[in-house]
Enzyme design. Sequence first.
Site, short mmCIF file in Angstrom:
data_model
loop_
_atom_site.label_atom_id
_atom_site.label_comp_id
_atom_site.label_asym_id
_atom_site.label_seq_id
_atom_site.Cartn_x
_atom_site.Cartn_y
_atom_site.Cartn_z
CD GLU A 149 38.28 62.68 7.32
OE1 GLU A 149 37.64 63.75 7.48
OE2 GLU A 149 37.81 61.69 6.72
N GLY A 204 37.17 58.41 10.93
CA GLY A 204 36.08 57.54 11.32
C GLY A 204 34.76 57.88 10.67
N GLY A 205 34.66 59.07 10.07
CA GLY A 205 33.45 59.44 9.35
C GLY A 205 32.24 59.67 10.23
CB THR A 206 28.64 59.87 9.30
OG1 THR A 206 28.81 60.88 8.31
CG2 THR A 206 27.32 60.07 10.02
CB CYS A 207 29.77 55.29 11.70
SG CYS A 207 29.44 53.98 12.90
CG HIS A 234 12.52 28.51 26.12
ND1 HIS A 234 11.48 29.36 25.79
CD2 HIS A 234 12.46 28.32 27.46
CE1 HIS A 234 10.81 29.65 26.89
NE2 HIS A 234 11.38 29.03 27.92
#
Length: 457
Positions: free
Chosen positions: A34, A39-42, A441
Amino acid sequence: MSRSFDAIIIGAGQAGPPLASRLTSSGMTVALIERKLFGGTCVNTGCTPTKTLIASAYAAHLARRAADFGVTLGGSVEIDMAAVKARKDAVSGTSRQNVETWLRGMERCTVYQDHARFESLREIRVGDERITAARIFINAGARAAIPDMPGLDRVNYLTNTTILELDEAPRHLVIVGGSYIGLEFAQMYRRFGSAVTIIEKGPRLIARDDEDVSDAVKDILEAEGIAVRLDADCISFAPRGTDIAAGVNCTSGAPEIVGSHVLLAVGRRPNTDDLGLDQAGVALDERGYIVVDDQLRTSVPGIWALGDCNGRGAFTHTAYNDFEIVAANLLDNDARRVSDRITAYALYIDPPLGRVGMTEAEARKAGRKIRVGTRPMTRIARAIEKGETQGFMKIVVDAETDAILGAAILGVGGDEAIHGVLGIMTAKAPSATLRRSMPIHPTVSELIPTMLGDLRP
């Protein structure tokens, strides 16, 4: 001298870390590389920080509407953008740290924090070291696309990444791009107090969706005071003192919009241009995405591509599903395929839009005989009780097979309620199965069977 591993994973986005876990659990040694943020973009510039900001914006919006619910607040609603940013940074930072801690503590996993570049078919340079593996998985992600527009080089502009560093609301935010990223930032900053103008080259917003959905989203945004300029076929920029002038050649409206900040939200481009993929012979398409087959194998045996860099999905959930497909084929003797998954995504304006499967327009274009059901949110008790009745729901069913082809829920809880439809579609059950169910409901989901009972050609 090279160091050898059983597998190399490039990128710690949504697909990389869980794949490392599966591979190491099976006994393999893994190198995970990395170059920047775990964690990347998210985690860092996508879902986690933006949805945290959206939550703060929703709190401000609800506070302004307090009187609608019989609640009286003293004074005006004030936004502390420094505190908003600090909350976003804390949530995102915790997620990032959790991913890094998981990887660094993973048995048989060696973490490299540096840039990766292919030097040959099986050899990768990372920093001052060369490493090799028989299996290589590319999870390099994507970044904001910067369009070639006149004058852009003369002004300062923001992307979805750099806008996250703001600790004050822009006086007037001009957003170029009328799709998902642009619309989320538009409503968010409007609720933080900014004047906001959206500039879209096309004739309508979110062009991938049906026209009635697009029109409803536009109405929701304009009701909050967001200006929308469509058919902007010649966009240009020029400095105006400390401000920025955006030239807009539209069919109507002022030819120029002057704002304090400009956000470019016109798409993404894959992070594939600096990996040395040519050294390994990995094929790219005309947009720079890595070409993969139905099981995410590249043109080179032993090399896979997962996540945003393969052009087969642009979401966190598609990236994670890429991991599941690769792991199933490689480790479980389970022939899962990209083509088996059903398209699903959400637009996180308020109210959100949940989408699954084909649009009505796509179904018609495909020559399907269809039946369509709709319900306005004004007829849904849950929406009325919550005082959030904007939007509508729609479902498209094959008239010959009774298969659900797609659905859209634009309304409160739409991003969650859509999963009931997705589950039925995944199970390949007919719409009658969902129509005969007995929902709870009061919920948004309870009107889906009712809507299915009122299908029209």
